[in-house]
Write a protein that holds these residues in place. Structure first.
Motif, mmCIF file in Angstrom:
data_model
loop_
_atom_site.group_PDB
_atom_site.id
_atom_site.type_symbol
_atom_site.label_atom_id
_atom_site.label_comp_id
_atom_site.label_asym_id
_atom_site.label_seq_id
_atom_site.Cartn_x
_atom_site.Cartn_y
_atom_site.Cartn_z
ATOM 1 N N LEU A 17 28.648 22.470 32.112
ATOM 2 C CA LEU A 17 29.012 22.759 30.738
ATOM 3 C C LEU A 17 27.753 22.597 29.902
ATOM 4 N N ARG A 18 27.415 23.598 29.136
ATOM 5 C CA ARG A 18 26.226 23.522 28.293
ATOM 6 C C ARG A 18 26.601 22.901 26.955
ATOM 7 N N ILE A 19 25.785 21.956 26.503
ATOM 8 C CA ILE A 19 25.992 21.314 25.214
ATOM 9 C C ILE A 19 24.905 21.827 24.277
ATOM 10 N N GLY A 20 25.322 22.504 23.235
ATOM 11 C CA GLY A 20 24.388 23.137 22.309
ATOM 12 C C GLY A 20 23.700 22.170 21.365
ATOM 13 N N LYS A 21 22.748 22.715 20.632
ATOM 14 C CA LYS A 21 21.948 21.943 19.687
ATOM 15 C C LYS A 21 22.823 21.284 18.617
ATOM 16 N N ASP A 22 23.807 22.028 18.091
ATOM 17 C CA ASP A 22 24.686 21.476 17.057
ATOM 18 C C ASP A 22 25.516 20.311 17.595
ATOM 19 N N GLU A 23 26.023 20.458 18.824
ATOM 20 C CA GLU A 23 26.806 19.378 19.430
ATOM 21 C C GLU A 23 25.931 18.156 19.698
ATOM 22 N N MET A 24 24.703 18.385 20.137
ATOM 23 C CA MET A 24 23.769 17.266 20.376
ATOM 24 C C MET A 24 23.529 16.497 19.078
ATOM 25 N N ALA A 25 23.337 17.230 17.993
ATOM 26 C CA ALA A 25 23.104 16.586 16.699
ATOM 27 C C ALA A 25 24.348 15.813 16.249
ATOM 28 N N ALA A 26 25.526 16.395 16.441
ATOM 29 C CA ALA A 26 26.760 15.721 16.042
ATOM 30 C C ALA A 26 26.986 14.438 16.835
ATOM 31 N N LEU A 27 26.525 14.421 18.087
ATOM 32 C CA LEU A 27 26.654 13.226 18.928
ATOM 33 C C LEU A 27 25.540 12.215 18.665
ATOM 34 N N GLY A 28 24.525 12.626 17.926
ATOM 35 C CA GLY A 28 23.396 11.742 17.662
ATOM 36 C C GLY A 28 22.483 11.605 18.857
ATOM 37 N N LEU A 29 22.484 12.611 19.748
ATOM 38 C CA LEU A 29 21.632 12.580 20.940
ATOM 39 C C LEU A 29 20.323 13.304 20.676
#
Length: 86
Positions: A17-29
């Motif tokens: 499953l690919r985690i996009g840039k927006d999701e990474m930012a929302a997770l604080g990663l």
């Protein structure tokens, strides 16, 4: 909140499953912190960012149930062989 339909892709013998840039930012990663804890329960997959080190003493001992090691579980140290401090 981000809600998005995604597809699993083949990666070797597994699915990815690919985690996009927006999701990474929302997770604080960040790009360097990529560890996640995955829990599969009741037909759901829950991904939570994994911290490298506990930030509080409570986090450090969160999984400790308070039981004392029995004599069988304790490590048997050998006799000193050098200049160890006792």
């Amino acid at each position: 909140m981000i809600i998005k339909d995604v597809e699993l892709k083949t990666w070797g013998n597994s699915k990815a499953l690919r985690i996009g840039k927006d999701e990474m930012a929302a997770l604080g990663l960040s790009e360097k912190q990529l560890g996640l804890r995955m829990v599969v329960e009741n037909g759901k997959i829950i991904l939570t960012p994994k911290k490298s080190y506990p930030e509080t003493i409570e986090e450090l001992f969160a999984d400790y149930d308070g039981t004392v090691l029995s004599e069988q579980d304790r490590y048997e140290w050998d006799e000193p062989v050098g200049r160890e401090l006792l």
